[in-house]
Design a protein around this motif. Structure first.
Motif, PDB file in Angstrom:
ATOM      1  N   TRP A   1       0.840  -1.194   0.000  1.00 51.35           N
ATOM      2  CA  TRP A   1       0.000   0.000   0.000  1.00 51.35           C
ATOM      3  C   TRP A   1       0.874   1.242   0.000  1.00 51.35           C
ATOM      4  O   TRP A   1       2.045   1.209   0.379  1.00 51.35           O
ATOM      5  N   VAL A   2       0.276   2.343  -0.459  1.00 53.56           N
ATOM      6  CA  VAL A   2       0.921   3.650  -0.379  1.00 53.56           C
ATOM      7  C   VAL A   2      -0.124   4.649   0.093  1.00 53.56           C
ATOM      8  O   VAL A   2      -1.328   4.433  -0.050  1.00 53.56           O
ATOM      9  N   THR A   3       0.348   5.724   0.702  1.00 54.01           N
ATOM     10  CA  THR A   3      -0.538   6.838   0.998  1.00 54.01           C
ATOM     11  C   THR A   3      -0.262   7.956   0.014  1.00 54.01           C
ATOM     12  O   THR A   3       0.864   8.109  -0.476  1.00 54.01           O
ATOM     13  N   ALA A   4      -1.278   8.732  -0.277  1.00 55.24           N
ATOM     14  CA  ALA A   4      -1.147   9.772  -1.292  1.00 55.24           C
ATOM     15  C   ALA A   4      -1.810  11.047  -0.817  1.00 55.24           C
ATOM     16  O   ALA A   4      -2.771  11.023  -0.041  1.00 55.24           O
ATOM     17  N   GLY A   5      -1.298  12.188  -1.293  1.00 52.66           N
ATOM     18  CA  GLY A   5      -1.902  13.466  -0.970  1.00 52.66           C
ATOM     19  C   GLY A   5      -1.707  13.840   0.483  1.00 52.66           C
ATOM     20  O   GLY A   5      -0.681  13.556   1.103  1.00 52.66           O
ATOM     21  N   SER A   6      -2.708  14.489   1.057  1.00 50.52           N
ATOM     22  CA  SER A   6      -2.567  14.971   2.433  1.00 50.52           C
ATOM     23  C   SER A   6      -2.471  13.822   3.426  1.00 50.52           C
ATOM     24  O   SER A   6      -1.954  13.996   4.529  1.00 50.52           O
ATOM     25  N   ALA A   7      -2.955  12.623   3.087  1.00 52.13           N
ATOM     26  CA  ALA A   7      -2.774  11.473   3.962  1.00 52.13           C
ATOM     27  C   ALA A   7      -1.302  11.124   4.112  1.00 52.13           C
ATOM     28  O   ALA A   7      -0.895  10.520   5.110  1.00 52.13           O
TER      29      ALA A   7
END
Length: 996
Positions: A459-465
């Motif tokens: 998984w990856v987090t993207a943007g403000s997350a």
């Protein structure tokens, strides 16, 4: 009531009016309004009362982070409590009410709790109502006296008792990429994945895609940001390899990249299509997960920060831009970062008056100064809000000079008239799902927030997350944390001002004079002082702090309170926030209804297993109940008979003549192979390899820890074939037990196991006339004592049906078990009944079967309860000393041979009263406050053979207690009677009847 609806703006459909009620009063809004936005538009500022102090509370946020505005939805007799008004879409006919108040929201009697602040401080439930005796109440009963009042006052919404009429569905889905969230980062990531041909699922908890762009004044590729997001989402939804789920909250992340989600299918519809589910529960298995879950704005802790009219700054902006609602006529913003200035700009463009911007920082950028000036707002730098003033809602605030480096307030207070205060204390990435996936969150000093841990799944987090807090950086570099995407998204041009996302490290404002409470967790009324009290009382760990104060344990799961609470604890401990740590986030991310989790699986979901003779039983007055998964006859009742009268009649018939019982439900396992005897020697405590062909033997199994696991008889049908019988309820467990040892411990043994429970129908014929019944109908074999001795097996015919007959007894009488193919079960059963007519044969059920076994002292699952040993049950004669077996290495450990262990005895009632199962055995005659228990009843009945109420029990010192008197007490059901402790063999102890 004054309308707060702006003349234009918002994504609502102003052409469609929606009518609903709140606390019995009719209101109207527009399609796409939430209950919160519609009530705000109608001038409603009071939404509920807080949990502990019953303080008045208004709406605070605009999404799933809302702690205050919880309502109950009413639909006829059905009540659904604790629904966030910020997420509840209104529809015609919607009926809602506020919670946690009596008799009304505006006049709540329980608001008197506000006067009991010191009593209701952190951990009050551990320290209150448990003190010295009060009048006639013993100290141990003080809490019991107050408990009913406390529990009546506690809680939030009131659950209903009416059955839920709605349908729910469960769905399983598989995809290459799951994208959670449809802000700019989520949309671009989904687009990049879809262009590779991957199968993509996109989940968005709101009704429309866009995330933060929905309330944005930015231009993307020359278009309004919300329009850009809508067009991007529509294009994705039309792709054949993309499934777009709106109104879908992903709430759990589990091992193996398995995520769970709730889709709101028809909650928002006034008239649901017949058969349409209300909600749909998704289990999604994905190759890769992209968490574009956004960020939550944080509040700042200051005195009076909970009064109606105090809101998150971005929520004030969202209500104006998304819903066309002014949260106040004169708005003031209080901040420690630049994002509040973007809110000020958007509010001013919407025509809302900005009174002032109060910033704890002494210096801000030129862009911030320009926005404040163009908005017509007074910019008050180096100050903080130190108090609020309100009637039914906010009327003014107090500000004082604030030193952000020292955290001290100084100077004369100044009052500012305002009816809405938007607060921004920085932003916390929504790392909940990433945290659930595993790993420790990482502290970011610039953002003053925790970032996602390093991925331990794909998984990856993207943007403000991921910590990228502005649209420009999201669209310029992909803004992902974790493994990189193979496809770089096409980046549009963004027309937006640049702001510094780093807040000043200010989480709390401590005034010079404390006159108002400063709340950290609004829903549970946890104050800054509560956190300091927890520290003084030794609760320093963040996990202890959470549980002692209930910080972050409300329905919002600490989305707004977590970081401020940790910051205050770190401050009093003199350490940094990362040193203090953070609690782990657990599912669910948002509340989930039980109905959705259950899906279509409601009511009695167990498989109903019926014996081959089941229809015969029902046709002949049988009353059945469940035994394990089986439906078995309890009694064969005559008209007007009680259960006790029926089973006494049936048991007496067995003792006096003959009875027949259906034993098809016994577990039956076919064991074949050259090593079958060796295998059974290792499984059972006694020897089976020496058992002659055509004979059966009673066997006992232990667990590895020496505790009894199961018992039953095993029949040797040939040199290499055995038929094992088990207790009805434990059949599946025993099969798994055997398979485990055969597959994992002794894989070299040449043995094959097959469950044949459903292959055989079984009838047990018991009583002095049992042999005569079989002799009258069994052919091709003799049934005499020489041919069929005790534990012998013969094969014969009943009519033209092949049968296998084994002479064994559970009743203590002369008895035979007759097995035949399941398809012939009823035929053989009826033939046995016909042959028994001259002897008045009587079918009997489980109640009579239990009575017969209690009289005889045979054990079942009530005594083999996972705690008893062979010694406890007087079965130690079955423990072989010639061979090892499962549990033999542990059976002699000291704890299993302690003289104080409970062991099996019989009980006879001395006052001719029935004995309740589960009753405790005590030595004291006092029924209200008996002495300590030294045992308990496992099974009880009326014995027709003894003419008394009897029971089996497990008591300390076992056989040494025989001859003593005691009392069987059941405080719950008000029974307390004298009993005599006797041998568990209460009938025919020498076994002469079954060996006759």
């Amino acid at each position: 009531m004054t309308s707060s609806r702006l003349p234009q703006g918002g994504r609502i459909d102003r052409t469609k009016t929606v009518r609903f009620t709140f606390d019995g009063k009719a209101y109207s809004g527009h399609q796409d309004d939430t209950l919160a936005s519609a009530l705000l538009a109608n001038g409603v500022t009071l939404f509920g009362r807080s949990f502990k102090y019953h303080r008045p509370r208004g709406v605070f946020a605009a999404g799933s982070d809302e702690p205050n505005a919880l309502v109950t939805i009413l639909s006829g007799d059905v009540r659904e409590p604790n629904v966030r008004a910020t997420e509840l879409e209104i529809h015609d006919g919607l009926v809602t009410e506020s919670q946690n108040r009596f008799p009304s929201l505006e006049h709540d009697f329980m608001a008197i709790n506000q006067l009991a602040g010191p009593i209701l401080s952190a951990g009050f439930y551990y320290k209150t109502f448990m003190g010295p005796a009060i009048g006639p109440l013993r100290s141990t009963r003080v809490w019991m006296f107050f408990e009913k009042f406390i529990r009546r006052a506690a809680g939030l919404g009131r659950a209903g008792i009416a059955a839920d009429p709605d349908r729910y569905e469960r769905m399983n889905a598989f995809c290459d990429v799951l994208v959670v969230g449809t802000g700019p980062a989520g949309l671009l990531a989904a687009e990049a994945a879809a262009e590779t041909g991957a199968k993509v699922i996109i989940a968005e908890e709101k009704p429309v895609a866009g995330g933060s762009l929905l309330a944005s004044a930015e231009l993307i590729d020359g278009r309004n940001a919300a329009v850009w997001a809508r067009e991007k989402a529509a294009a994705l939804a039309n792709l054949p390899n993309v499934r777009f789920l709106t109104r879908t909250s992903v709430w759990g992340y589990y091992d193996g990249n398995v995520l769970t989600a709730i889709e709101h299918v028809s909650d928002f519809k006034p008239n649901r299509t017949k058969g349409q589910p209300r909600q749909r529960y998704w289990v999604i298995r994905t190759g890769k997960t992209i968490l574009a879950t956004g960020a939550f704005e944080r509040p700042i802790v200051f005195p009076g920060n909970d009064c109606p009219g105090v809101m998150l700054a971005d929520a004030v902006r969202r209500y104006a831009i998304e819903y066309g609602v002014a949260a106040g006529n004169n708005v003031t913003l209080f901040t420690n970062n630049d994002s509040a200035y973007e809110a000020a700009r958007a509010l001013a463009q919407a025509g809302i008056n900005i009174v002032a911007i109060v910033d704890v920082r002494a210096d801000v950028s030129g862009a911030c100064i320009e926005i404040a000036s163009s908005a017509g707002a007074e910019l008050i730098l180096g100050h903080a809000v130190t108090g609020t003033h309100a009637g039914k809602t906010l009327s003014s605030i107090t500000v004082q000079h604030f030193n952000a480096q020292t955290g001290h307030v100084s100077g004369a207070p100044r009052e500012i008239k305002t009816d809405c205060l938007g607060v921004s204390g920085g932003w916390s990435p929504a790392i909940h799902l990433a945290s659930q996936a595993g790993g420790k969150p990482e502290w970011d000093e610039d953002l003053q927030a925790f970032l996602p841990p390093e991925p331990n799944q794909n998984w990856v987090t993207a943007g403000s997350a991921a910590g990228y807090m502005d649209t420009v950086s999201v669209l310029s570099d992909g803004a992902t944390k974790g493994s990189s995407s193979k496809t770089k998204p096409k980046l549009p041009a963004v027309d937006a001002p640049m702001f510094d996302a780093s807040p000043a490290p200010v989480f709390e404002i401590e005034p010079a004079v404390k006159s108002q409470k400063a709340f950290v967790d609004f829903q549970h009324d946890v104050t800054a002082d509560d956190i300091r009290l927890a520290y003084r009382e030794g609760f320093h760990s963040v996990e202890h702090l959470k549980r002692y104060t209930t910080l972050g344990m409300a329905t919002d799961q600490g989305k707004t309170s977590n970081i401020p609470g940790l910051a205050i604890m770190a401050d009093v401990r003199g350490i940094t926030i990362p040193e203090a740590g953070t609690t782990r986030f657990r599912p669910p991310f948002t509340p989930v209804s039980f109905g959705a989790i259950a899906g279509e699986r409601y009511g009695d979901l167990r498989p109903h297993r019926l014996t081959p003779m089941h229809d015969w039983h029902l046709a002949n007055s049988a009353r059945t109940y469940e035994a394990g998964l089986w439906h078995r006859p309890m009694i064969y009742g005559s008209h007007g008979e009680t259960v006790e009268q029926a089973y006494v009649r049936e048991a007496r018939a067995v003792r006096q003549s003959v009875g027949i019982v259906d034993v098809s439900t016994l577990g039956k396992i076919d064991i074949q192979g050259p090593d079958a005897g060796v295998f059974l020697d290792r499984v059972y405590t006694n020897m089976f390899s020496t058992l002659p062909v055509g004979k059966a033997r009673y066997g006992l199994m232990l667990r590895e820890d020496g505790i009894v696991y199961d018992d039953g008889t095993t029949w040797r049908l040939s040199e290499t074939q055995f038929l094992m019988t088990t207790t009805t309820a434990n059949a599946g467990n025993v099969m798994q037990h055997l398979e485990f040892y055969l597959d994992c411990v002794w894989p070299d043994l040449r043995v094959h196991l097959t469950s044949v429970t459903d292959v055989w129908a079984g009838s047990a014929v018991s009583g002095p006339k049992a042999r005569a019944v079989l002799e009258a109908c069994v052919t091709d074999t003799a049934i005499d004592n020489a041919t069929l001795p005790f534990m012998g097996i013969v094969h014969g015919l009943i009519g033209d049906v092949p049968v296998m007959v084994c002479r064994l007894s559970f009743s203590g009488e002369l008895a035979y078990e007759v097995y035949c193919g399941a398809g012939f079960g009823t035929q053989v059963w009826e033939a046995l009944l016909e042959a028994g007519k001259p002897f008045d044969i009587m079918p009997y059920g489980l109640e009579a079967l239990g009575t017969l076994r209690i009289e005889k002292g045979h054990v079942t699952g009530a005594e083999i309860d996972g705690r008893t040993t062979a010694h406890d049950l007087h079965l130690d004669w079955m423990l072989s000393k010639k061979k090892p077996y499962i549990g033999s290495g542990m059976k002699d450990r000291a704890g299993l041979n302690d003289e104080n262990r409970l062991s099996l005895v019989g009980l006879i009632s001395l006052d001719n009263q029935s004995i309740n199962g589960g009753s405790h055995i005590v030595s004291d005659a006092a029924p209200r406050e008996p002495a300590d228990s030294f045992g308990h009843v496992t099974a009880a009945c009326y014995s027709p053979a003894l003419g008394k109420y009897i029971a089996l029990a497990l008591v300390k010192h076992g056989t040494s207690m025989i001859g003593n008197r005691a009392y069987a007490t059941d405080l719950l059901r008000g029974k307390h009677g004298a009993v005599e402790i006797v041998s568990h063999h209460m009938f025919d102890p020498d076994g002469s009847r079954m060996h006759g």
